[in-house]
Motif scaffolding. Structure first.
Motif, PDB file in Angstrom:
ATOM      1  N   TYR A 157       0.830  -1.215   0.000  1.00 34.97           N
ATOM      2  CA  TYR A 157       0.000   0.000   0.000  1.00 34.97           C
ATOM      3  C   TYR A 157       0.860   1.258   0.000  1.00 34.97           C
ATOM      4  N   LYS A 158       1.870   1.278   0.851  1.00 34.66           N
ATOM      5  CA  LYS A 158       2.701   2.475   0.967  1.00 34.66           C
ATOM      6  C   LYS A 158       3.312   2.848  -0.383  1.00 34.66           C
ATOM      7  N   GLU A 159       3.894   1.871  -1.080  1.00 36.98           N
ATOM      8  CA  GLU A 159       4.583   2.159  -2.339  1.00 36.98           C
ATOM      9  C   GLU A 159       3.615   2.333  -3.506  1.00 36.98           C
ATOM     10  N   ALA A 160       2.572   1.499  -3.566  1.00 38.06           N
ATOM     11  CA  ALA A 160       1.647   1.569  -4.698  1.00 38.06           C
ATOM     12  C   ALA A 160       0.860   2.874  -4.693  1.00 38.06           C
ATOM     13  N   SER A 161       0.393   3.306  -3.525  1.00 36.18           N
ATOM     14  CA  SER A 161      -0.384   4.548  -3.457  1.00 36.18           C
ATOM     15  C   SER A 161       0.479   5.747  -3.821  1.00 36.18           C
ATOM     16  N   LYS A 162       1.744   5.711  -3.414  1.00 37.80           N
ATOM     17  CA  LYS A 162       2.660   6.809  -3.747  1.00 37.80           C
ATOM     18  C   LYS A 162       3.056   6.759  -5.225  1.00 37.80           C
ATOM     19  N   THR A 163       3.379   5.583  -5.726  1.00 41.47           N
ATOM     20  CA  THR A 163       3.857   5.435  -7.106  1.00 41.47           C
ATOM     21  C   THR A 163       2.807   5.848  -8.122  1.00 41.47           C
ATOM     22  N   PHE A 164       1.576   5.358  -7.945  1.00 40.54           N
ATOM     23  CA  PHE A 164       0.580   5.540  -8.992  1.00 40.54           C
ATOM     24  C   PHE A 164      -0.300   6.781  -8.830  1.00 40.54           C
ATOM     25  N   ASP A 173      -9.021   3.313   6.718  1.00 41.82           N
ATOM     26  CA  ASP A 173      -8.139   3.966   7.695  1.00 41.82           C
ATOM     27  C   ASP A 173      -7.167   4.944   7.042  1.00 41.82           C
ATOM     28  N   ASN A 174      -7.188   5.036   5.728  1.00 37.55           N
ATOM     29  CA  ASN A 174      -6.219   5.870   5.021  1.00 37.55           C
ATOM     30  C   ASN A 174      -6.923   6.769   4.004  1.00 37.55           C
ATOM     31  N   VAL A 175      -6.245   7.852   3.647  1.00 43.97           N
ATOM     32  CA  VAL A 175      -6.762   8.769   2.623  1.00 43.97           C
ATOM     33  C   VAL A 175      -7.032   7.984   1.344  1.00 43.97           C
ATOM     34  N   ARG A 176      -8.158   8.292   0.705  1.00 44.97           N
ATOM     35  CA  ARG A 176      -8.493   7.589  -0.528  1.00 44.97           C
ATOM     36  C   ARG A 176      -7.466   7.898  -1.626  1.00 44.97           C
ATOM     37  N   PHE A 177      -7.231   6.882  -2.473  1.00 42.76           N
ATOM     38  CA  PHE A 177      -6.286   7.026  -3.575  1.00 42.76           C
ATOM     39  C   PHE A 177      -6.699   8.184  -4.486  1.00 42.76           C
ATOM     40  N   THR A 178      -7.983   8.314  -4.739  1.00 40.75           N
ATOM     41  CA  THR A 178      -8.486   9.413  -5.575  1.00 40.75           C
ATOM     42  C   THR A 178      -8.047  10.759  -5.019  1.00 40.75           C
ATOM     43  N   HIS A 179      -8.085  10.909  -3.705  1.00 41.66           N
ATOM     44  CA  HIS A 179      -7.701  12.168  -3.061  1.00 41.66           C
ATOM     45  C   HIS A 179      -6.226  12.469  -3.311  1.00 41.66           C
ATOM     46  N   LEU A 180      -5.396  11.436  -3.234  1.00 45.11           N
ATOM     47  CA  LEU A 180      -3.965  11.622  -3.481  1.00 45.11           C
ATOM     48  C   LEU A 180      -3.726  12.076  -4.919  1.00 45.11           C
ATOM     49  N   ALA A 181      -4.429  11.468  -5.865  1.00 45.01           N
ATOM     50  CA  ALA A 181      -4.266  11.842  -7.275  1.00 45.01           C
ATOM     51  C   ALA A 181      -4.712  13.283  -7.509  1.00 45.01           C
ATOM     52  N   VAL A 182      -5.838  13.660  -6.911  1.00 44.19           N
ATOM     53  CA  VAL A 182      -6.345  15.029  -7.068  1.00 44.19           C
ATOM     54  C   VAL A 182      -5.374  16.032  -6.452  1.00 44.19           C
ATOM     55  N   GLN A 183      -4.805  15.682  -5.302  1.00 44.31           N
ATOM     56  CA  GLN A 183      -3.807  16.557  -4.680  1.00 44.31           C
ATOM     57  C   GLN A 183      -2.612  16.782  -5.612  1.00 44.31           C
ATOM     58  N   ASN A 195     -12.931   9.704   4.413  1.00 47.46           N
ATOM     59  CA  ASN A 195     -12.697   8.583   3.491  1.00 47.46           C
ATOM     60  C   ASN A 195     -13.778   7.508   3.602  1.00 47.46           C
ATOM     61  N   ARG A 196     -14.856   7.814   4.337  1.00 43.82           N
ATOM     62  CA  ARG A 196     -15.927   6.847   4.552  1.00 43.82           C
ATOM     63  C   ARG A 196     -17.280   7.408   4.123  1.00 43.82           C
ATOM     64  N   LYS A 197     -17.283   8.166   3.034  1.00 42.81           N
ATOM     65  CA  LYS A 197     -18.522   8.768   2.555  1.00 42.81           C
ATOM     66  C   LYS A 197     -19.493   7.700   2.058  1.00 42.81           C
ATOM     67  N   MET A 198     -20.768   8.085   1.984  1.00 43.87           N
ATOM     68  CA  MET A 198     -21.785   7.168   1.467  1.00 43.87           C
ATOM     69  C   MET A 198     -21.503   6.864   0.000  1.00 43.87           C
ATOM     70  N   MET A 199     -21.674   5.613  -0.374  1.00 42.12           N
ATOM     71  CA  MET A 199     -21.464   5.195  -1.751  1.00 42.12           C
ATOM     72  C   MET A 199     -22.425   5.931  -2.685  1.00 42.12           C
ATOM     73  N   ASP A 200     -21.927   6.307  -3.860  1.00 40.22           N
ATOM     74  CA  ASP A 200     -22.725   7.004  -4.862  1.00 40.22           C
ATOM     75  C   ASP A 200     -22.825   6.121  -6.101  1.00 40.22           C
ATOM     76  N   PHE A 201     -23.890   5.335  -6.181  1.00 39.38           N
ATOM     77  CA  PHE A 201     -24.030   4.396  -7.300  1.00 39.38           C
ATOM     78  C   PHE A 201     -24.336   5.101  -8.618  1.00 39.38           C
ATOM     79  N   LYS A 202     -24.898   6.297  -8.547  1.00 37.94           N
ATOM     80  CA  LYS A 202     -25.268   7.017  -9.768  1.00 37.94           C
ATOM     81  C   LYS A 202     -24.043   7.541 -10.516  1.00 37.94           C
TER      82      LYS A 202
END
Length: 512
Positions: free
Chosen positions: A269-276, A311-321, A362-369
């Motif tokens: 997780y540590k390397e993959a989230s940072k790398t990608f 328990d961790n920041v979502r990957f999407t958030h890291l990419a947006v940052q 990081n625990r928002k309600m799922m948005d199926f739409k």
């Protein structure tokens, strides 16, 4: 005319039959063949409004209404993406605002916000009907501070004395109160036997297939050894996925000796989230994670790989940052995660993709739409490839090329060889591969390209920037001229027949 039309209709079928078939052998599905969709029950789907007690969607730390019925309603949605297992956060009865499930006040009851024991049984039964497995989160380290045992003088020795965890010594980790939660004294035979009994209760009542074990490093190894042996006597092939929150593979691997089958792979997780999460990053450290896993773990191919979790920041958030398109970044990260050794674990909402910072954001309600069609299709393809090509679950994993964000890997199992190409660079890259047999072709499964052997014996593989593909290595039979000729002849006959009939109809019309 009807005969010609019928012949024309079967051409697509003949074309389909002429395509190369998959290399997979039908073998019994082992846990390393699984792919897991991880769900926070309260934040996934509200399927039963009658259990919406104290629900407040505007409060990120309150119940939002998700329940077991909602998950049952969405089992086909999860299966359609190709997932074979679901993992749920704890469904045990929790104290007020314990929406996440980790503040338990009754180990043998379903939380009223989530439904009933009948719902839990039905969920597992419905999943099994779809050939899917179910993992429940199981907590033994602590209870909620409102658990009846906390105020019971007769059970004072069921807990360690209250003390915060100030350091990282094993004694403090195992005896201190994590986040102020009462720490169970699992060395006490009464506590141990109660937890064993609770585990048996859930297995026997629901037929669940495994437990994800929370906060493993905060409980003595002696307990885990006995617990693992006990539950595996209760149900054959019962799966234990442990959470040892550490980036040190040697520390995590030490718990493998207790009988826990797998671990959520924090080093990955540590390397993959940072790398990608950003373009231009090298994949060197990611491959090093695999090399270390091989060294320390007895079963490295069954480790649970993930890009983010509750328990961790979502990957999407890291990419947006990083000011990057999260869909583009997820395509690369997911492709690597599904094709490298290990069990892929995808956190609910990744397919949207949901954004979210630190807990509880990081625990928002799922948005199926808002599900992203590209991501759901990719997940379906990646899961299908894992099922079809055994090299992607059982094969070795070798680095063929790795330089400046462009990496190529090979996986081989028996007569099935796969090539994984990840271009995380900011420009188009190409590399010639020579470590492959002659007279083969590389057929891309994601981008549909074909790479054939050059005159110098190499296979030149080119990739656009920020793209990934997975290739199956197969015999290059060239163009099937016999079949092409056959199809061409059939089409010619069809056109001729239509022409003759048309002329005949015109002549008949003229005569009348």
């Amino acid at each position: 005319m009807k005969k010609f039309a019928a012949l024309f209709m079967i051409i697509p079928f003949l074309l389909f039959c002429a395509l190369p078939v998959g290399a997979a052998e039908k073998e019994e599905r082992a846990w390393q063949d699984e792919s897991i969709y991880f769900i926070m029950v309260d934040r996934f789907m509200n399927g039963d409004a009658s259990n919406d007690y104290d629900v407040n969607p505007d409060d990120p730390k309150a119940y939002h209404g998700g329940d077991l019925q909602g998950i049952i309603d969405k089992l086909d949605y999860i299966k359609d993406m190709g997932f074979t297992t679901i993992w749920l956060t704890p469904i045990m009865d929790n104290q007020k605002k314990g929406y996440h499930g980790y503040w338990i006040k009754d180990f043998k009851a379903v939380d009223e916000h989530f439904g009933t024991m009948e719902d839990a049984k039905r969920l597992v039964k419905e999943a099994h009907k779809r050939d899917m497995k179910v993992i429940f989160d199981f907590v033994v380290n602590h209870t909620g501070d409102q658990h009846p045992w906390v105020s019971d003088p007769a059970k004072k020795d069921w807990y360690h004395e209250e003390q915060p965890i100030m350091g990282d010594s094993q004694g403090e980790l195992e005896n201190g109160w994590l986040s102020g939660l009462p720490d169970l004294n699992t060395e006490n035979p009464n506590v141990k036997n109660y937890l064993f009994d609770a585990a048996d209760y859930w297995i026997n009542q629901t037929d669940v297939d495994g437990f994800r074990l929370d906060t493993v490093k905060h409980v003595p190894k002696e307990f885990w050894s006995e617990f693992a042996a006990h539950v595996k006597e209760t149900k054959k092939n019962f799966f234990l996925l442990g959470e040892v929150w550490s980036e040190d593979p040697s520390y995590i691997a030490d718990y493998e000796k207790t009988g826990i089958d797998s671990f959520v792979n924090y080093p990955f997780y540590k390397e993959a989230s940072k790398t990608f999460s950003d373009a231009g990053n090298s994949l060197n450290e990611l491959y090093t994670v695999w090399e270390r896993s091989q060294h320390y773990f007895k079963s490295p191919k069954v480790l649970g790989n993930f890009l983010d979790n509750h328990d961790n920041v979502r990957f999407t958030h890291l990419a947006v940052q990083n000011k990057k398109n999260p869909v583009t970044r997820l395509k690369l990260g997911l492709t690597y995660m599904f094709t490298s050794p290990g069990i892929p674990i995808v956190y609910y909402g990744t397919e949207v993709p949901l954004d979210g910072g630190e807990d509880p954001d990081n625990r928002k309600m799922m948005d199926f739409k808002s599900s992203d069609d590209d991501l759901t299709k990719l997940l379906d393809k990646l899961n299908a490839m894992k099922k079809q090509y055994p090299a992607l679950t059982k094969g070795d994993f070798k680095e063929l090329f790795n330089e400046e964000g462009f990496a190529i890997f090979k996986r081989t199992y028996k007569d099935n060889t796969m090539i994984i190409s990840i271009n995380n660079d900011t420009k188009t890259r190409a590399e010639s591969l020579k470590d492959l047999p002659d007279n083969q072709q590389l057929r891309g499964l994601l981008l549909d390209g074909i790479v054939r052997q050059s005159k110098d014996g190499s296979y030149k593989l080119g990739m656009d920037r920020e793209t990934a593909d997975v290739f199956v290595v197969e015999e290059d039979e060239g163009y099937n001229w016999l079949f092409i000729g056959f199809v061409g002849g059939v089409l010619g006959l069809f056109v001729l027949a239509v022409t003759i009939i048309s002329i005949k109809n015109k002549k008949t019309t003229t005569e009348h």
